[in-house]
Enzyme design. Structure first.
Site, PDB file in Angstrom:
ATOM      1  N   ARG A   1     -68.594  76.376 222.880  1.00 36.07           N
ATOM      2  CA  ARG A   1     -69.925  76.619 223.446  1.00 36.07           C
ATOM      3  C   ARG A   1     -71.031  76.252 222.471  1.00 36.07           C
ATOM      4  O   ARG A   1     -72.144  75.908 222.870  1.00 36.07           O
ATOM      5  CB  ARG A   1     -70.044  78.090 223.855  1.00 36.07           C
ATOM      6  CG  ARG A   1     -71.353  78.426 224.551  1.00 36.07           C
ATOM      7  CD  ARG A   1     -71.340  79.845 225.064  1.00 36.07           C
ATOM      8  NE  ARG A   1     -72.576  80.177 225.753  1.00 36.07           N
ATOM      9  CZ  ARG A   1     -72.809  81.347 226.341  1.00 36.07           C
ATOM     10  NH1 ARG A   1     -71.880  82.288 226.331  1.00 36.07           N
ATOM     11  NH2 ARG A   1     -73.957  81.580 226.925  1.00 36.07           N
TER      12      ARG A   1
ATOM     13  N   HIS B   1     -45.248  72.004 206.334  1.00 36.87           N
ATOM     14  CA  HIS B   1     -46.204  71.498 205.346  1.00 36.87           C
ATOM     15  C   HIS B   1     -47.008  70.404 206.034  1.00 36.87           C
ATOM     16  O   HIS B   1     -46.460  69.348 206.384  1.00 36.87           O
ATOM     17  CB  HIS B   1     -45.451  70.949 204.129  1.00 36.87           C
ATOM     18  CG  HIS B   1     -46.333  70.661 202.949  1.00 36.87           C
ATOM     19  ND1 HIS B   1     -47.266  69.649 202.944  1.00 36.87           N
ATOM     20  CD2 HIS B   1     -46.410  71.257 201.728  1.00 36.87           C
ATOM     21  CE1 HIS B   1     -47.874  69.627 201.772  1.00 36.87           C
ATOM     22  NE2 HIS B   1     -47.371  70.585 201.011  1.00 36.87           N
TER      23      HIS B   1
ATOM     24  N   SER C   1     -50.921  66.705 197.259  1.00 37.28           N
ATOM     25  CA  SER C   1     -51.451  66.880 198.621  1.00 37.28           C
ATOM     26  C   SER C   1     -52.967  66.937 198.664  1.00 37.28           C
ATOM     27  O   SER C   1     -53.610  66.308 199.511  1.00 37.28           O
ATOM     28  CB  SER C   1     -50.866  68.154 199.247  1.00 37.28           C
ATOM     29  OG  SER C   1     -49.475  68.041 199.414  1.00 37.28           O
TER      30      SER C   1
ATOM     31  N   THR D   1     -99.601  91.969 210.816  1.00 39.56           N
ATOM     32  CA  THR D   1     -98.800  92.421 209.678  1.00 39.56           C
ATOM     33  C   THR D   1     -98.273  93.808 210.018  1.00 39.56           C
ATOM     34  O   THR D   1     -99.007  94.633 210.585  1.00 39.56           O
ATOM     35  CB  THR D   1     -99.624  92.475 208.377  1.00 39.56           C
ATOM     36  OG1 THR D   1    -100.736  93.349 208.541  1.00 39.56           O
ATOM     37  CG2 THR D   1    -100.147  91.086 208.006  1.00 39.56           C
ATOM     38  N   HIS D   2     -97.017  94.049 209.710  1.00 38.97           N
ATOM     39  CA  HIS D   2     -96.334  95.295 210.086  1.00 38.97           C
ATOM     40  C   HIS D   2     -96.317  95.482 211.603  1.00 38.97           C
ATOM     41  O   HIS D   2     -96.185  96.612 212.092  1.00 38.97           O
ATOM     42  CB  HIS D   2     -96.998  96.518 209.428  1.00 38.97           C
ATOM     43  CG  HIS D   2     -97.155  96.391 207.945  1.00 38.97           C
ATOM     44  ND1 HIS D   2     -96.146  96.673 207.052  1.00 38.97           N
ATOM     45  CD2 HIS D   2     -98.217  95.986 207.192  1.00 38.97           C
ATOM     46  CE1 HIS D   2     -96.565  96.459 205.817  1.00 38.97           C
ATOM     47  NE2 HIS D   2     -97.815  96.035 205.873  1.00 38.97           N
TER      48      HIS D   2
ATOM     49  N   GLN E   1     -56.590  70.120 190.078  1.00 40.03           N
ATOM     50  CA  GLN E   1     -55.776  69.720 191.229  1.00 40.03           C
ATOM     51  C   GLN E   1     -56.583  69.744 192.514  1.00 40.03           C
ATOM     52  O   GLN E   1     -56.268  69.015 193.440  1.00 40.03           O
ATOM     53  CB  GLN E   1     -54.513  70.580 191.401  1.00 40.03           C
ATOM     54  CG  GLN E   1     -53.599  70.063 192.525  1.00 40.03           C
ATOM     55  CD  GLN E   1     -52.193  70.625 192.455  1.00 40.03           C
ATOM     56  OE1 GLN E   1     -51.609  70.686 191.380  1.00 40.03           O
ATOM     57  NE2 GLN E   1     -51.667  71.031 193.590  1.00 40.03           N
TER      58      GLN E   1
ATOM     59  N   SER F   1     -79.036  90.136 236.418  1.00 37.92           N
ATOM     60  CA  SER F   1     -78.275  90.252 237.659  1.00 37.92           C
ATOM     61  C   SER F   1     -78.846  91.345 238.561  1.00 37.92           C
ATOM     62  O   SER F   1     -78.599  91.358 239.770  1.00 37.92           O
ATOM     63  CB  SER F   1     -76.808  90.546 237.351  1.00 37.92           C
ATOM     64  OG  SER F   1     -76.682  91.793 236.669  1.00 37.92           O
TER      65      SER F   1
ATOM     66  N   LYS G   1     -87.062  89.350 235.842  1.00 39.55           N
ATOM     67  CA  LYS G   1     -86.873  89.194 234.407  1.00 39.55           C
ATOM     68  C   LYS G   1     -86.869  87.723 233.967  1.00 39.55           C
ATOM     69  O   LYS G   1     -86.240  86.871 234.590  1.00 39.55           O
ATOM     70  CB  LYS G   1     -85.542  89.825 233.992  1.00 39.55           C
ATOM     71  CG  LYS G   1     -85.505  91.334 234.178  1.00 39.55           C
ATOM     72  CD  LYS G   1     -86.160  92.043 233.016  1.00 39.55           C
ATOM     73  CE  LYS G   1     -85.224  92.098 231.841  1.00 39.55           C
ATOM     74  NZ  LYS G   1     -85.826  92.786 230.683  1.00 39.55           N
TER      75      LYS G   1
ATOM     76  N   ASN H   1     -86.101  86.548 230.321  1.00 38.77           N
ATOM     77  CA  ASN H   1     -85.774  87.012 228.977  1.00 38.77           C
ATOM     78  C   ASN H   1     -85.787  85.867 227.954  1.00 38.77           C
ATOM     79  O   ASN H   1     -85.455  84.733 228.296  1.00 38.77           O
ATOM     80  CB  ASN H   1     -84.389  87.661 228.983  1.00 38.77           C
ATOM     81  CG  ASN H   1     -84.292  88.827 229.945  1.00 38.77           C
ATOM     82  OD1 ASN H   1     -85.230  89.610 230.086  1.00 38.77           O
ATOM     83  ND2 ASN H   1     -83.162  88.949 230.626  1.00 38.77           N
TER      84      ASN H   1
ATOM     85  N   GLU I   1     -83.113  84.518 221.285  1.00 37.80           N
ATOM     86  CA  GLU I   1     -82.135  85.535 220.884  1.00 37.80           C
ATOM     87  C   GLU I   1     -80.837  84.886 220.421  1.00 37.80           C
ATOM     88  O   GLU I   1     -80.211  85.339 219.455  1.00 37.80           O
ATOM     89  CB  GLU I   1     -81.880  86.480 222.054  1.00 37.80           C
ATOM     90  CG  GLU I   1     -83.060  87.396 222.351  1.00 37.80           C
ATOM     91  CD  GLU I   1     -82.914  88.156 223.652  1.00 37.80           C
ATOM     92  OE1 GLU I   1     -83.583  89.194 223.811  1.00 37.80           O
ATOM     93  OE2 GLU I   1     -82.128  87.718 224.527  1.00 37.80           O
TER      94      GLU I   1
ATOM     95  N   VAL J   1     -58.942  80.069 205.424  1.00 42.05           N
ATOM     96  CA  VAL J   1     -60.358  80.396 205.586  1.00 42.05           C
ATOM     97  C   VAL J   1     -61.170  79.132 205.855  1.00 42.05           C
ATOM     98  O   VAL J   1     -62.000  79.078 206.763  1.00 42.05           O
ATOM     99  CB  VAL J   1     -60.898  81.121 204.338  1.00 42.05           C
ATOM    100  CG1 VAL J   1     -62.379  81.466 204.506  1.00 42.05           C
ATOM    101  CG2 VAL J   1     -60.093  82.387 204.072  1.00 42.05           C
ATOM    102  N   GLU J   2     -60.901  78.089 205.060  1.00 43.86           N
ATOM    103  CA  GLU J   2     -61.661  76.842 205.204  1.00 43.86           C
ATOM    104  C   GLU J   2     -61.439  76.163 206.550  1.00 43.86           C
ATOM    105  O   GLU J   2     -62.354  75.528 207.078  1.00 43.86           O
ATOM    106  CB  GLU J   2     -61.283  75.872 204.082  1.00 43.86           C
ATOM    107  CG  GLU J   2     -61.852  76.255 202.732  1.00 43.86           C
ATOM    108  CD  GLU J   2     -61.402  75.323 201.630  1.00 43.86           C
ATOM    109  OE1 GLU J   2     -61.842  75.541 200.487  1.00 43.86           O
ATOM    110  OE2 GLU J   2     -60.621  74.390 201.898  1.00 43.86           O
TER     111      GLU J   2
ATOM    112  N   VAL K   1     -61.266  77.479 209.298  1.00 48.44           N
ATOM    113  CA  VAL K   1     -62.190  78.100 210.253  1.00 48.44           C
ATOM    114  C   VAL K   1     -63.626  77.951 209.776  1.00 48.44           C
ATOM    115  O   VAL K   1     -64.518  77.545 210.515  1.00 48.44           O
ATOM    116  CB  VAL K   1     -61.853  79.599 210.432  1.00 48.44           C
ATOM    117  CG1 VAL K   1     -62.880  80.272 211.346  1.00 48.44           C
ATOM    118  CG2 VAL K   1     -60.448  79.766 210.986  1.00 48.44           C
TER     119      VAL K   1
END
Length: 428
Positions: free
Chosen positions: A4, A68, A95, A141-142, A213, A264, A269, A271, A276, A309-310, A312
């Site tokens: 997506r 492998h 490798s 501001t704020h 390496q 729905s 609405k 939005n 977002e 990890v990499e 993903v």
């Protein structure tokens, strides 16, 4: 990768097909270098070039037995050529000489795609900043009304933020666009450094100066931090758009297709779902940045804790960042601006937004600062509590000013501008 949030040009770079095509390219270049050194027969190159990049399905099939991926890739690739040539493929390499060099090329190309999208976002911000340079609105501001500003001034600030992110990405591209063909533990014990130099030069990559390496993972961390900062800059824009789209404000509106349905249950609405979404994607990118930092430390010369990890992290971070950047440009390009609502917001406080102008006027007239501040503050409280015109409230405090209505205050108030010349340079 998350389908997506993935666009075709980035998806291609992180596909299995492209990765194996890049592996083949690296292997051929390494063999070309070996042929130049006289270590491999020249005829091997003909067979390597004639063999197609293996299908991912074939690699997966072999991997069920070999467990492998690189060996499975090499098996699938070399089974298309005679054994007399197959035995010379990958000579002296380990490798990750193949994996990291190919990855360096892929990340460099992914940076180019993201940089292109970022430059378009910057251009849209600059264009719309000039379009609304004199569209006066209240500054906050704020979350509270402050002084008048312009919508163009606001967008100009965002354009400079995106430019800083592009500069960080350019530096990060240089950091990740490196390769290594140095053999086991990176000592060149079984391969000549000339092979590495040739491969990296042909691919337009730098050379890891002291490989262990693998390519150092702080390089990838630098890239993902830069990506996360770009995401945060886009989040800042999106958050502002969300706030300005609230029902009681409605100073801007995301453009909708005719078939749009915001709820729905509630047909009325509309939005700010696009803005977002941009904020949500920024949270993903910050998570990826932390993952990249976790990958920097490896055992000794290398381990495989980073690998899963990499697989993903890198595709997801780059595709999400690209999608977010493209989507932000689309939202801003089609954003509907409501100057009348901006004017109404300015008028809502009956002139309070110009209290600092009155304060400065009193100070220049010689009134002691604390006395002037408290007098203006007292008038401001009356205006805020009773809706009294600020000029009239000031008169009751014995303060004479050159203005009596909110419009007068706005005319006399100097709207802050960014440096136009610098903004014009961003448009070049």
């Amino acid at each position: 990768m998350i389908p997506r949030f993935t666009l075709p040009e980035m998806a291609r770079l992180f596909s299995d097909e492209f990765r194996y095509e890049t592996y083949v390219r690296v292997e051929i270049l390494a063999t070309e270098a070996q042929v130049r050194l006289g270590r491999v027969p020249a005829a091997v190159l003909d067979d390597m070039r004639a063999a197609a990049a293996p299908l991912p399905s074939r690699v997966v099939e072999i991997q069920k037995e070999r467990d492998h991926e690189v060996i499975s890739f090499l098996t699938a690739y070399t089974e298309q050529m005679p054994e007399s040539s197959a035995r010379w493929v990958h000579l002296g390499m380990t490798s990750y000489d193949l994996v990291d060099t190919a990855l360096g090329l892929t990340l460099a190309q992914a940076c180019d795609v993201l940089l292109s999208a970022g430059r378009r976002l910057r251009a849209v911000l600059v264009e719309r900043a000039f379009e609304h340079w004199d569209t006066v609105m209240v500054g906050r501001t704020h979350g509270v009304h402050a002084e008048p500003t312009t919508f163009g001034h606001k967008l100009g600030g965002y354009a400079f933020a995106v430019q800083r992110s592009l500069e960080r990405l350019v530096a990060a591209r240089e950091a990740v666009a490196v390769g290594t063909v140095s053999g086991a533990v990176g000592t060149y014990s079984l391969i000549d450094p000339a092979v590495e130099e040739y491969v990296c030069e042909q691919l337009g990559l730098g050379v890891e100066p002291s490989p262990s390496q693998v390519v150092a993972r702080d390089r990838h961390a630098q890239l993902i931090q830069a990506v996360a900062v770009l995401g945060a800059c886009i989040e800042q824009i999106a958050l502002e758009l969300r706030l300005l789209q609230r029902t009681e404000v409605r100073e801007v509106e995301e453009q909708r297709v005719e078939a749009y349905q915001g709820s729905s249950a509630m047909p009325h609405k509309a939005n700010p779902t696009g803005s977002e979404l941009l904020c949500g994607l920024a949270r993903l990118l910050r998570g990826y940045a932390n993952m990249a930092l976790e990958n920097v430390a490896l055992w000794h010369e290398r381990d495989l804790a980073h690998q899963a990890v990499e697989k993903v992290l890198l595709p997801d971070a780059m595709t999400v960042a690209h999608f977010q950047t493209v989507k932000a440009a689309e939202i801003l390009e089609n954003l509907r601006i409501n100057p009348d609502h901006m004017r109404n917001s300015l008028a809502a406080t009956h002139g309070l937004v110009c209290s600092s102008s009155v304060l400065v006027e009193l100070l220049e007239a010689g009134v002691e600062r604390d006395q002037a501040y408290r007098a203006v503050q007292s008038a401001a409280r009356k205006t805020a509590e009773y809706g009294q015109n600020f000029g009239e409230a000031l008169a009751e405090e014995g303060i004479e000013t050159s203005a009596r209505t909110p419009d007068d205050f706005l005319v006399n108030h100097g709207v802050v501008h960014t440096r136009l010349e610098q903004l014009r340079k961003l448009a070049e």
